[in-house]
Design an enzyme around this catalytic site. Structure first.
Site, short mmCIF file in Angstrom:
data_model
loop_
_atom_site.label_atom_id
_atom_site.label_comp_id
_atom_site.label_asym_id
_atom_site.label_seq_id
_atom_site.Cartn_x
_atom_site.Cartn_y
_atom_site.Cartn_z
N TYR A 166 -2.36 -1.80 10.34
CA TYR A 166 -2.39 -2.10 8.89
C TYR A 166 -1.16 -1.53 8.20
CZ TYR A 166 -4.04 -1.46 4.02
OH TYR A 166 -4.18 -1.45 2.66
N SER A 219 0.85 -1.19 0.00
CA SER A 219 0.00 0.00 0.00
C SER A 219 0.88 1.24 0.00
CB SER A 219 -0.87 0.01 1.26
OG SER A 219 -1.46 1.28 1.46
#
Ligand code: NAD
Ligand code: MG
Length: 286
Positions: free
Chosen positions: A191, A178
């Site tokens: 995360y 990400s």
């Protein structure tokens, strides 16, 4: 210029892991647009989180490029069936593998089922993930921290390890990280930390597997319009999702798929150990 949707979006909230069919606007996974050109003919791909979002776009693109596809997902059976029907419509085979990747046994079970059906794995796409929004460190339950690591990075290690004996020279591993891997959003702390780990794991594994002829890369998307967003982010963030990017909108899953095709294909034969940022990064002023 594309005519993909721009914010503001209708505020919407779903429970984890989200149902793609309930999203407005409906994410574009290339169902009506992706055109293949034989770049993955007869390859076998295992895609985790392949039911929806980026994973579905990758599954559709891979199938139209000529690959058979195994799809792992949590429990979104309707989304998964729809993805399977697109793969089959492309003239390729698809198997569906529901279950929780936080469970060690399930990580090897999805590999075993893929190899039993198709005989080997040419492309492994580790794409499943969990995230949740928290405003403070105190708010993050210990169990959720561990669960996030189990699903996002430990499962990745386990699946790679289980798949390796069934991957030959020329195979490719693609891990979804990400923009958070190097530009962490604090409200996604657990995360974002796993995404940094994924980028690092990828760079190390690429060196480890290079001598065996297996390439390993990570893809680092910016904001993409998927069920993950509407099931884990507050409504006000959903409403403006993607606004803080140079293009002023989120990417659609179909816009991320081409990089996975390149990394999976033989055209990507010299690409290994790389982190591919796809779609716009957050503005540097943030
Ligand atoms: P998505 O919700 O469509 O896909 C994530 C999938 O992970 C789900 O479909 C679900 O089936 C699977 N999953 C979740 N928990 C699981 C578990 N315990 N066991 C098995 N499967 C599980 O959302 P997406 O945005 O397409 O996410 C795909 C990947 O893209 C993720 O790795 C995510 O971190 C990454 N990503 C997304 C964005 C974004 O803005 N959407 C940005 C950067 C990276
Ligand atoms: Mg899903």
């Amino acid at each position: 210029m594309s005519d993909y949707p721009i914010p503001p979006f209708k505020p919407q909230q779903q429970s984890v892991p989200g149902d793609q069919s309930k999203m407005e606007p409906y994410p574009d996974c290339g169902e009506a647009s992706y055109k293949g050109s034989g770049r993955l003919t007869n390859k076998i791909a295992l895609i985790t989180g392949g039911d929806s979002g980026i994973g579905r776009a990758v599954a559709i693109a891979f199938a139209r490029e000529g690959a058979d596809v195994a799809i792992s997902y949590l429990d979104e059976h309707q989304d998964a069936k729809e993805t399977a029907s697109w793969v089959e419509e492309a003239g390729r085979q698809c198997i569906l593998l529901p279950g929780d990747l936080a469970d060690k046994a399930h990580c090897s079970a999805i590999v075993d089922a893929t190899v039993e059906k198709f005989g080997r794995i040419d492309v492994l796409v580790n794409n499943a993930a969990f995230q949740m929004t928290h405003e403070t460190l105190e708010e993050i339950p210990d169990e959720e921290w561990v669960k996030t690591f189990d699903i996002n990075i430990t499962a990745m290690f386990r699946i790679c390890k289980a798949a390796l004996p069934s991957m030959r020279a020329g195979s490719s591993i693609i891990n979804t990280s990400s923009v958070n891997s190097d530009s962490p959003k604090p409200t996604l702390l657990p995360y974002a930390t796993t995404k940094g780990a994924i980028a690092n794991f990828t760079a190390g594994l690429a060196q480890m597997l290079g001598p065996r002829g297996i390439r390993v890369n990570s893809v680092a998307p910016g904001p993409i319009w998927t069920p993950l967003i509407v099931s884990t982010m507050p409504e006000e963030d959903v409403k403006t999702f993607g606004e803080e990017t140079p293009l002023g909108r989120p990417g659609q899953p179909v816009e991320v798929a081409p990089i996975y095709v390149l990394l999976a294909s033989d055209e990507g034969s010299y690409i290994s150990g790389s982190r591919y940022a796809v779609a716009a990064d957050r503005k540097l002023t943030q």
